[in-house]
Design a protein around this motif. Structure first.
Motif, short mmCIF file in Angstrom:
data_model
loop_
_atom_site.label_atom_id
_atom_site.label_comp_id
_atom_site.label_asym_id
_atom_site.label_seq_id
_atom_site.Cartn_x
_atom_site.Cartn_y
_atom_site.Cartn_z
N UNK A 154 0.98 -1.21 -0.01
CA UNK A 154 -0.10 -0.14 -0.03
C UNK A 154 0.75 1.37 0.09
N UNK A 155 0.55 2.28 -1.04
CA UNK A 155 1.46 3.43 -0.86
C UNK A 155 0.14 4.63 -0.79
N UNK A 156 0.34 5.19 0.39
CA UNK A 156 -0.52 6.20 0.84
C UNK A 156 -0.12 7.56 0.80
N UNK A 157 -0.75 8.56 0.40
CA UNK A 157 -0.34 9.94 0.44
C UNK A 157 -1.23 10.48 1.56
N UNK A 158 -0.57 11.23 2.40
CA UNK A 158 -1.43 11.98 3.36
C UNK A 158 -1.07 13.21 3.38
N UNK A 159 -1.94 14.18 3.02
CA UNK A 159 -2.14 15.64 2.77
C UNK A 159 -2.45 16.16 4.14
N UNK A 160 -1.51 17.13 4.10
CA UNK A 160 -1.48 17.80 5.65
C UNK A 160 -1.54 19.35 5.43
N UNK A 161 -2.55 19.96 6.14
CA UNK A 161 -2.80 21.53 5.99
C UNK A 161 -2.15 22.17 7.27
N UNK A 162 -1.91 21.46 8.44
CA UNK A 162 -1.54 22.12 9.84
C UNK A 162 0.00 21.92 10.04
N UNK A 163 0.71 22.98 10.22
CA UNK A 163 2.16 23.13 10.33
C UNK A 163 2.36 22.46 11.54
N UNK A 164 1.71 22.10 12.43
CA UNK A 164 1.71 21.24 13.87
C UNK A 164 2.00 19.71 13.31
N UNK A 165 0.85 19.38 12.68
CA UNK A 165 0.98 18.01 12.02
C UNK A 165 2.00 17.85 10.96
N UNK A 166 2.42 18.94 10.28
CA UNK A 166 3.39 18.73 9.21
C UNK A 166 4.89 18.43 10.02
N UNK A 167 5.16 19.00 11.19
CA UNK A 167 6.38 18.95 12.00
C UNK A 167 6.42 17.61 12.68
N UNK A 168 5.25 16.83 13.12
CA UNK A 168 5.27 15.77 13.62
C UNK A 168 5.49 14.46 12.72
N UNK A 169 4.84 14.66 11.24
CA UNK A 169 5.14 13.74 10.33
C UNK A 169 6.69 14.08 9.82
N UNK A 170 7.20 15.33 9.83
CA UNK A 170 8.49 15.33 9.41
C UNK A 170 9.54 14.44 10.20
N UNK A 171 9.31 14.67 11.61
CA UNK A 171 10.19 14.03 12.47
C UNK A 171 10.11 12.63 12.66
N UNK A 172 9.13 11.94 12.31
CA UNK A 172 8.90 10.53 12.56
C UNK A 172 9.21 9.83 11.45
N UNK A 173 9.68 8.52 11.64
CA UNK A 173 10.15 7.65 10.63
C UNK A 173 8.97 6.74 10.51
N UNK A 174 8.07 6.50 11.55
CA UNK A 174 7.05 5.54 11.29
C UNK A 174 5.94 6.32 11.95
N UNK A 175 4.78 5.77 11.55
CA UNK A 175 3.37 6.61 11.96
C UNK A 175 2.41 5.22 12.15
N UNK A 176 1.62 5.58 13.30
CA UNK A 176 0.93 4.43 13.62
C UNK A 176 -0.69 4.71 12.84
N UNK A 177 -1.13 3.84 12.42
CA UNK A 177 -2.40 4.11 11.89
C UNK A 177 -3.25 4.79 12.41
N UNK A 178 -3.65 4.74 13.81
CA UNK A 178 -4.54 5.42 14.52
C UNK A 178 -4.20 6.95 14.63
N UNK A 179 -2.82 7.12 14.46
CA UNK A 179 -2.54 8.84 14.38
C UNK A 179 -2.94 9.35 13.11
N UNK A 180 -3.14 8.53 11.82
CA UNK A 180 -3.32 9.38 10.63
C UNK A 180 -4.68 10.11 10.82
N UNK A 181 -5.77 9.86 11.82
CA UNK A 181 -6.73 10.71 11.88
C UNK A 181 -6.61 12.19 12.25
N UNK A 182 -5.51 12.47 12.99
CA UNK A 182 -4.94 13.74 13.46
C UNK A 182 -4.08 14.35 12.68
#
Length: 262
Positions: free
Chosen positions: A1-29
């Motif tokens: 599966x290849x998923x595009x996660x589109x972000x508008x929030x600078x806060x969410x962007x910073x969290x994704x940029x710093x993370x190597x992995x993302x839990x599926x449950x965190x994609x909602x926020x």
């Protein structure tokens, strides 16, 4: 599966940029819009719908509250995402898309050399005014790409072990991510243009998403495409310009375009 996660929030962007992995449950926020491709690529004959939550045309099934058939608590995804392969011969920096589905994409060989380049060989490309809050100077110690090879995503780049020698691998082609049916979120703490992260997962790693591309921030030279004889298509000049370094804030930016109307 290849998923595009589109972000508008600078806060969410910073969290994704710093993370190597993302839990599926965190994609909602973290993600305002999600979607992507699935199945076996590189002109595969394996039916894509053998994967749970994957359609016959290699598209991840997405609803406002679920991804590939899995409900995400608290999710309220909006809009739609489409991934299409870029045609060969397109102008550099441009992407004219093909109509083939993910499983029909034409892959190619690439060679990656994990040897680190010195600071003198880097050329920083950064937006005026510096990085936004939450992001760091892209000049850390050398980082090697992780090995993202997984049963459901063949042909993705990876480096076996930590050997210092070049690695030849089968690469996905260039492709474009298009987001539609969305509007700019309310509030003042939003980007003027959305950012997107490309994530991957498989049945073996269900519930966890990792970045499709590992950022090297100019510590290594980019992969080189190879011909059918595993020879570089472009011979690198030893006297060529230093390796460009693009800040993450700009690298993940999308462009807004008004679609034609009939």
């Amino acid at each position: 599966y290849i998923l595009a996660c589109v972000v508008w929030s600078p806060t969410a962007f910073a969290k994704l940029e710093a993370a190597d992995t993302v839990k599926e449950s965190d994609l909602a926020s973290l993600c305002n819009t999600v979607g992507g491709a699935c199945g076996w690529s590189c002109d595969s004959t394996i039916p894509s719908d053998r994967l749970p939550g994957c359609t016959a045309d290699s598209t991840i099934e997405v609803t406002p509250t679920s991804i590939a058939g899995t409900e995400i608590p608290g999710a309220n995804f909006k809009g739609a995402i489409e991934m299409r392969q870029c045609l060969d011969g397109a102008t550099e920096g441009k992407c004219e898309t093909a109509t083939e589905k993910f499983k029909q994409w034409q892959c190619h060989k690439c060679q990656y050399d994990p040897s680190a380049v010195g600071k003198d060989d880097r050329r920083l490309q950064i937006i005026p005014g510096g990085l936004p809050d939450g992001l760091e100077d892209p000049d850390p110690a050398p980082v090697l790409p992780v090995n993202p090879l997984a049963p459901a995503t063949p042909g993705l780049p990876g480096v076996a072990g930590t050997s210092a020698g070049p690695t030849i691998y089968t690469s996905l082609p260039r492709f474009r991510v298009t987001v539609s049916e969305v509007s700019i979120p309310d509030g003042s703490n939003v980007f003027s243009q959305p950012r997107t992260f490309l994530l991957q997962s498989s049945m073996a790693t269900k519930g966890t998403w990792t970045k499709l591309y590992k950022a090297t921030t100019g510590t290594t030279r980019p992969p080189v495409p190879l011909d059918s004889h595993n020879k570089p298509l472009v011979v690198q000049d030893q006297e060529e310009e230093s390796v460009p370094v693009q800040d993450a804030f700009s690298k993940h930016a999308m462009s807004l375009n008004q679609q034609n109307r009939l």
